[in-house]
Write a protein that holds these residues in place. Structure first.
Motif, PDB file in Angstrom:
ATOM      1  N   GLU A 101     -11.193  19.152 113.173  1.00  0.00           N
ATOM      2  CA  GLU A 101     -10.137  18.939 112.187  1.00  0.00           C
ATOM      3  C   GLU A 101      -9.173  20.140 112.179  1.00  0.00           C
ATOM      4  O   GLU A 101      -7.988  19.991 111.865  1.00  0.00           O
ATOM      5  CB  GLU A 101     -10.764  18.743 110.793  1.00  0.00           C
ATOM      6  CG  GLU A 101      -9.808  18.180 109.744  1.00  0.00           C
ATOM      7  CD  GLU A 101      -8.843  19.198 109.180  1.00  0.00           C
ATOM      8  OE1 GLU A 101      -7.705  18.820 108.848  1.00  0.00           O
ATOM      9  OE2 GLU A 101      -9.240  20.388 109.068  1.00  0.00           O
ATOM     10  N   ALA A 102      -9.697  21.313 112.567  1.00  0.00           N
ATOM     11  CA  ALA A 102      -8.829  22.498 112.622  1.00  0.00           C
ATOM     12  C   ALA A 102      -7.825  22.363 113.757  1.00  0.00           C
ATOM     13  O   ALA A 102      -6.639  22.627 113.585  1.00  0.00           O
ATOM     14  CB  ALA A 102      -9.660  23.766 112.793  1.00  0.00           C
ATOM     15  N   ASP A 153     -18.754   6.377 118.965  1.00  0.00           N
ATOM     16  CA  ASP A 153     -18.634   5.860 117.591  1.00  0.00           C
ATOM     17  C   ASP A 153     -17.180   5.854 117.087  1.00  0.00           C
ATOM     18  O   ASP A 153     -16.944   5.475 115.937  1.00  0.00           O
ATOM     19  CB  ASP A 153     -19.502   6.690 116.628  1.00  0.00           C
ATOM     20  CG  ASP A 153     -20.995   6.480 116.876  1.00  0.00           C
ATOM     21  OD1 ASP A 153     -21.345   5.515 117.600  1.00  0.00           O
ATOM     22  OD2 ASP A 153     -21.796   7.277 116.374  1.00  0.00           O
ATOM     23  N   GLY A 154     -16.244   6.302 117.927  1.00  0.00           N
ATOM     24  CA  GLY A 154     -14.827   6.271 117.560  1.00  0.00           C
ATOM     25  C   GLY A 154     -14.401   7.368 116.595  1.00  0.00           C
ATOM     26  O   GLY A 154     -13.314   7.293 116.019  1.00  0.00           O
ATOM     27  N   LEU A 155     -15.238   8.387 116.400  1.00  0.00           N
ATOM     28  CA  LEU A 155     -14.894   9.465 115.456  1.00  0.00           C
ATOM     29  C   LEU A 155     -13.986  10.508 116.104  1.00  0.00           C
ATOM     30  O   LEU A 155     -13.252  11.215 115.420  1.00  0.00           O
ATOM     31  CB  LEU A 155     -16.166  10.133 114.922  1.00  0.00           C
ATOM     32  CG  LEU A 155     -17.185   9.187 114.279  1.00  0.00           C
ATOM     33  CD1 LEU A 155     -18.394   9.967 113.794  1.00  0.00           C
ATOM     34  CD2 LEU A 155     -16.551   8.399 113.131  1.00  0.00           C
ATOM     35  N   VAL A 156     -14.086  10.596 117.425  1.00  0.00           N
ATOM     36  CA  VAL A 156     -13.171  11.459 118.184  1.00  0.00           C
ATOM     37  C   VAL A 156     -12.658  10.659 119.378  1.00  0.00           C
ATOM     38  O   VAL A 156     -13.280   9.669 119.782  1.00  0.00           O
ATOM     39  CB  VAL A 156     -13.850  12.768 118.700  1.00  0.00           C
ATOM     40  CG1 VAL A 156     -14.387  13.594 117.543  1.00  0.00           C
ATOM     41  CG2 VAL A 156     -14.964  12.460 119.697  1.00  0.00           C
ATOM     42  N   GLU A 157     -11.510  11.083 119.900  1.00  0.00           N
ATOM     43  CA  GLU A 157     -10.985  10.480 121.130  1.00  0.00           C
ATOM     44  C   GLU A 157     -10.690  11.598 122.103  1.00  0.00           C
ATOM     45  O   GLU A 157     -10.326  12.699 121.696  1.00  0.00           O
ATOM     46  CB  GLU A 157      -9.694   9.706 120.838  1.00  0.00           C
ATOM     47  CG  GLU A 157      -9.943   8.288 120.373  1.00  0.00           C
ATOM     48  CD  GLU A 157      -8.656   7.572 119.994  1.00  0.00           C
ATOM     49  OE1 GLU A 157      -7.565   8.082 120.333  1.00  0.00           O
ATOM     50  OE2 GLU A 157      -8.761   6.514 119.351  1.00  0.00           O
ATOM     51  N   ALA A 158     -10.837  11.280 123.397  1.00  0.00           N
ATOM     52  CA  ALA A 158     -10.554  12.297 124.412  1.00  0.00           C
ATOM     53  C   ALA A 158      -9.246  11.981 125.103  1.00  0.00           C
ATOM     54  O   ALA A 158      -8.850  10.828 125.219  1.00  0.00           O
ATOM     55  CB  ALA A 158     -11.685  12.346 125.420  1.00  0.00           C
ATOM     56  N   ILE A 213      -9.836  14.530 116.565  1.00  0.00           N
ATOM     57  CA  ILE A 213     -10.480  13.770 115.488  1.00  0.00           C
ATOM     58  C   ILE A 213      -9.611  12.540 115.209  1.00  0.00           C
ATOM     59  O   ILE A 213      -8.378  12.603 115.301  1.00  0.00           O
ATOM     60  CB  ILE A 213     -10.683  14.645 114.218  1.00  0.00           C
ATOM     61  CG1 ILE A 213     -11.597  13.935 113.208  1.00  0.00           C
ATOM     62  CG2 ILE A 213      -9.346  15.027 113.561  1.00  0.00           C
ATOM     63  CD1 ILE A 213     -12.069  14.831 112.057  1.00  0.00           C
ATOM     64  N   THR A 214     -10.245  11.392 114.914  1.00  0.00           N
ATOM     65  CA  THR A 214      -9.518  10.139 114.641  1.00  0.00           C
ATOM     66  C   THR A 214      -9.517   9.860 113.133  1.00  0.00           C
ATOM     67  O   THR A 214     -10.159  10.585 112.363  1.00  0.00           O
ATOM     68  CB  THR A 214     -10.221   8.957 115.341  1.00  0.00           C
ATOM     69  OG1 THR A 214     -11.549   8.864 114.799  1.00  0.00           O
ATOM     70  CG2 THR A 214     -10.294   9.155 116.845  1.00  0.00           C
ATOM     71  N   ASP A 215      -8.837   8.796 112.728  1.00  0.00           N
ATOM     72  CA  ASP A 215      -8.880   8.382 111.315  1.00  0.00           C
ATOM     73  C   ASP A 215     -10.313   8.112 110.856  1.00  0.00           C
ATOM     74  O   ASP A 215     -10.726   8.635 109.806  1.00  0.00           O
ATOM     75  CB  ASP A 215      -7.993   7.141 111.087  1.00  0.00           C
ATOM     76  CG  ASP A 215      -6.549   7.542 110.788  1.00  0.00           C
ATOM     77  OD1 ASP A 215      -6.350   8.481 109.987  1.00  0.00           O
ATOM     78  OD2 ASP A 215      -5.632   6.947 111.381  1.00  0.00           O
ATOM     79  N   PRO A 216     -11.095   7.311 111.618  1.00  0.00           N
ATOM     80  CA  PRO A 216     -12.495   7.134 111.188  1.00  0.00           C
ATOM     81  C   PRO A 216     -13.264   8.461 111.139  1.00  0.00           C
ATOM     82  O   PRO A 216     -14.149   8.633 110.301  1.00  0.00           O
ATOM     83  CB  PRO A 216     -13.085   6.204 112.257  1.00  0.00           C
ATOM     84  CG  PRO A 216     -11.903   5.489 112.831  1.00  0.00           C
ATOM     85  CD  PRO A 216     -10.757   6.454 112.775  1.00  0.00           C
ATOM     86  N   PRO A 268      -8.077  15.423 105.122  1.00  0.00           N
ATOM     87  CA  PRO A 268      -7.840  15.642 106.556  1.00  0.00           C
ATOM     88  C   PRO A 268      -7.092  14.461 107.178  1.00  0.00           C
ATOM     89  O   PRO A 268      -7.288  13.320 106.769  1.00  0.00           O
ATOM     90  CB  PRO A 268      -9.254  15.751 107.140  1.00  0.00           C
ATOM     91  CG  PRO A 268     -10.126  15.006 106.193  1.00  0.00           C
ATOM     92  CD  PRO A 268      -9.500  15.166 104.837  1.00  0.00           C
ATOM     93  N   THR A 269      -6.258  14.755 108.137  1.00  0.00           N
ATOM     94  CA  THR A 269      -5.553  13.695 108.883  1.00  0.00           C
ATOM     95  C   THR A 269      -5.617  14.046 110.367  1.00  0.00           C
ATOM     96  O   THR A 269      -5.609  15.227 110.727  1.00  0.00           O
ATOM     97  CB  THR A 269      -4.072  13.592 108.479  1.00  0.00           C
ATOM     98  OG1 THR A 269      -3.529  14.925 108.436  1.00  0.00           O
ATOM     99  CG2 THR A 269      -3.902  12.929 107.137  1.00  0.00           C
ATOM    100  N   PRO A 270      -5.662  13.021 111.228  1.00  0.00           N
ATOM    101  CA  PRO A 270      -5.711  13.289 112.665  1.00  0.00           C
ATOM    102  C   PRO A 270      -4.441  14.017 113.102  1.00  0.00           C
ATOM    103  O   PRO A 270      -3.369  13.785 112.523  1.00  0.00           O
ATOM    104  CB  PRO A 270      -5.777  11.895 113.296  1.00  0.00           C
ATOM    105  CG  PRO A 270      -6.181  10.985 112.202  1.00  0.00           C
ATOM    106  CD  PRO A 270      -5.669  11.576 110.940  1.00  0.00           C
ATOM    107  N   PRO A 271      -4.521  14.896 114.084  1.00  0.00           N
ATOM    108  CA  PRO A 271      -3.341  15.639 114.547  1.00  0.00           C
ATOM    109  C   PRO A 271      -2.380  14.713 115.286  1.00  0.00           C
ATOM    110  O   PRO A 271      -2.787  13.658 115.780  1.00  0.00           O
ATOM    111  CB  PRO A 271      -3.939  16.669 115.508  1.00  0.00           C
ATOM    112  CG  PRO A 271      -5.187  16.021 116.016  1.00  0.00           C
ATOM    113  CD  PRO A 271      -5.713  15.196 114.889  1.00  0.00           C
TER     114      PRO A 271
END
Lengths: 214, 214
Positions: A12-13, A50-55, A71-74, B206-209
């Protein structure tokens, strides 16, 4: 599962490659939640599934690419959900204190070795945690600066202060452990002089009870 | 594995049935190393298979029998071996402090709920641990009396003192946690008045970048 939330909070940072994530983890969350690098890579793949992050592929030097994780919306929702959960603190599971309950099955010198190891560990941790708290208070870590760069003004003091509070708390804990070990070392000296046993002799050698096989 | 040693140490005090062992565990070692009863029965069967304990049928009321567990010579050796091992203290893995690092993802009222739950838990534990330390110091638990009954005179003071030292240490730890939670509650009041946010509003959402998909 705690590892997952630590990684989400790090991402998130700022978006990071897997390698950068392990480096940033070691320099921050690892002080509160220890994990090894292979665990981090495994969890990262699960979070992606799980769709929590995307590459995203990013260029890296001459023709090579590296994967950057976002990081994604979910993922953001999952972070909010985790923090919203108020859970009962975990019950005690302390291997060192459990062993200390039965120190009579060792010699006084062995007990000293246990307590000195405890003392030295927490003296080191106290220094490490305190330095980290000071650094956070000065807003002097890369991760914190990246985090604050996109955080609204009204939230910035809280973002810093909650982290400082955790590391000051850990430092106090370490001091408590150091005092406990010192008191233990004084206790051993007193018990040794009262018992009149050689320092390397087992204080109490357990033996099986007599059996009443009738 | 710590559970195994706790059970061996309990059975060193006196032979017990599985049921008595769970009762004695709950009233002593469980304060330091929490475990559920099914785990205790599973570990007891493993210890029997490994020859560390032996079972003997004992009469129990009208025609029924119950199994009594005894520590064996290899069990006593295993207890001595465990205490002789000086290991580096476990690295921190604290789910509550990890979450507290990211309290900005909650509202100030949510943070208060987290900290009050922490505070109340450790106030309860401080009382429980202190009562147990006092009881041990007065040699006023069944298990300790059974243990001392077959221990040599020169070892008795150490057997009591090491246990009291552990429970006094846990009490101090609990006090440290209570102080930490109180300081956290004061911090929340201060941050809330400075931020001028409603008490139930998420401090930082938090929001996705933004993605640089080129």
């Amino acid at each position: 599962m705690a590892l997952r939330y630590a990684l989400l909070a790090l991402l998130e940072a700022t978006p990071m490659s897997g390698y950068e994530l392990t480096r940033q983890f070691d320099a921050s969350a690892a002080y509160v939640w220890h994990a090894h690098h292979p665990q981090i890579y495994t969890e990262l793949r699960r979070m992606e599934a799980d769709g929590l992050v995307e590459a995203e592929e990013a260029p890296r030097g001459a023709g090579a690419t590296k994967r950057h994780y976002f990081i994604t919306d979910p993922g953001c929702d999952e972070l909010l959900r985790w923090v919203s959960e108020v859970v009962e603190p975990a019950r005690e599971r302390d291997a060192a204190y459990l062993k200390a309950t039965y120190f009579e099955f060792g010699s006084f010198d062995l007990v000293r070795r246990h307590l000195r190891s405890h003392l030295e560990h927490y003296e080191r941790m106290a220094v490490r945690w305190q330095l980290h708290a000071d650094q956070l208070e000065r807003r002097d870590t890369l991760l914190l600066r990246q985090r604050l760069a996109h955080a609204p003004r009204h939230a910035q003091a809280a973002i810093v202060a909650f982290k400082v509070h955790v590391y000051r708390g850990l430092t106090e804990r370490a001091h408590t452990e150091v005092r406990w070990a010192r008191q233990g070392l004084e206790l051993v000296d007193r018990l040794e002089s009262e018992a009149g046993l050689p320092a390397d002799e087992t204080v109490y050698h357990p033996t099986p009870p007599k059996r009443s096989t009738t």
